[in-house]
Design an enzyme around this catalytic site. Structure first.
Site, PDB file in Angstrom:
ATOM      1  CD  GLU A  65      20.067  75.377   6.568  1.00 20.81           C
ATOM      2  OE1 GLU A  65      19.580  76.381   6.553  1.00 20.81           O
ATOM      3  OE2 GLU A  65      20.441  74.338   5.908  1.00 20.81           O
ATOM      4  CD  GLU A 206      18.042  71.401   4.523  1.00 17.54           C
ATOM      5  OE1 GLU A 206      18.564  72.007   3.244  1.00 17.54           O
ATOM      6  OE2 GLU A 206      17.039  71.725   5.338  1.00 17.54           O
TER       7      GLU A 206
END
Length: 383
Positions: A65, A206
């Protein structure tokens, strides 16, 4: 332990790239990129050397991220910095030799966001010039990393405003007005066109939806449906999805297991995941599809009388008419049963036992979903 049980492990640099975290240093928007790159290269050199003798069950992911902390269109200069870090990662790992020369390496784009990785925002797949010569030239050893928490208001927002999603939703006011099933299908289709069709596997590293069942009991059903749909479309498009189990059970948790007691806490979500990939847990039921229900004795099909959409429409059997009156969509409930949504009702009504009758000769009809047990069915294999 993981390799012993034929599981795969992903090692990444996880939180060091967060602008919101004290001590964060792997920042694409840092002023001194030379210092960032030097430290980053040193980290991966140590990690790669430590694990270079492990086999293909170990995958390295460059970062997690990574972005400048602002949401919206990526800054192209900062995106170029991410691309540079990905290139350093690939080169550094490969040069340590051993199994690292042929190991699968996983690379994210801007904030592991699908749109910003697939679209024309600046993502560049690095070269892989130092990999083992034993790998055929037409094979890749780089895979793409993305995450999927859309819609955010259903998946991650810790409040009771939006608790439902998809075909299992019963209250439109609790459904976010964006990122529906069609959006999910489109996003994964774009991953296939951009990457998997070109030999680059995609890992949805995810995804998940937090538990809001304390606000709304229907949330449990919608979470199951969300997991089934993500996995179903992932499989169709050659992607591998990984549910983000954060170890938290109960309100706003993503846990599927209790890590202290080693007990499963969300069996129905696990069943939905397994079903999409042909594993245990009703592997033959694909909740992405509609079904016709054929009676073994008569050979006739379950049929909503007249194809009516209204509550109370009788359900009987009829010869195959190839129409909406005979199409049903199974959605799995948290207790392992299924609710059968009728296409005749536009997906709003379900098959139920009239008046919740529990005696022999009870009738079956169509009625709007209300979650009562008279609308739940166990599907039992007979051959």
């Amino acid at each position: 332990m993981c390799i012993k049980y034929n599981l795969y492990v992903i090692i990444n640099i996880h939180g060091d790239g967060y602008n919101t975290m004290d001590g964060g240093w792997l920042l694409c928007n840092a002023a001194d990129q030379a210092a960032v790159r030097k430290k980053y290269e040193a980290c991966w050199k140590q990690i790669a050397n430590k694990f270079k003798d492990y086999d293909q069950h170990l995958i390295f992911e460059s970062m997690n991220e990574e972005f400048d902390g602002t949401y919206g269109t990526p800054n192209r200069t900062y995106y170029a910095n991410i691309n540079s870090l990905n290139q350093i990662f690939v080169d550094t790992v490969r040069k340590t030799g051993g199994n690292n020369a042929k190991r699968w390496l996983m690379l994210p784009g801007w904030n592991t966001d699908i749109e910003y990785t697939v679209g024309e925002y600046g993502f560049v797949i690095p070269t892989d010039n130092y990999r083992s010569s034993t790998i055929p030239s037409n094979e890749k050893r780089i895979m793409i990393s993305v995450h999927y928490y859309s819609p955010y208001d259903f998946c991650l927002a810790e409040n009771g405003s939006y608790t439902q999603w998809g075909a299992a939703a019963t209250d439109s006011s609790k459904v976010p007005g964006y990122s529906d099933e069609a959006s999910l299908k489109d996003a994964f289709g774009r991953l296939k066109s951009k990457f998997t069709n070109k030999g680059y596997p995609v890992v949805i590293g995810e995804y998940g939806a937090v538990d809001k069942s304390h606000h709304d009991s229907q949330n449990a059903v919608c979470r199951i449906d969300f997991a089934a749909k993500v996995c179903g479309y992932a499989r169709q498009n050659g992607c591998v999805p990984v549910w983000w189990d954060n170890g938290v059970n109960g309100a706003y948790g993503l846990g599927l297991f209790n890590r202290n007691t080693c007990q499963v806490t969300q069996q129905s979500i696990i069943d939905a995941i397994m079903s999409a990939f042909g594993g245990s847990g009703d592997a033959g039921i694909d909740t992405n599809k509609r079904y016709m229900l054929k009676n073994v004795n008569s050979g006739l099909y379950m049929d909503v009388s007249g194809g009516y959409a209204a509550n109370g429409a009788n359900i009987g059997i009829w010869e195959n008419t190839n129409c909406d009156a005979q199409l049903y969509k199974p959605v799995k409930n948290s207790d392992g049963s299924y609710t059968l949504y009728t296409k005749a009702s536009g997906g709003k009504g379900v098959v139920e036992v009239t008046n919740a009758d529990t005696a022999n000769k009870g009738n079956v009809q169509q009625w709007e979903y209300n979650g009562h047990n008279c609308q739940k069915w166990y599907l039992e294999a007979v051959n």
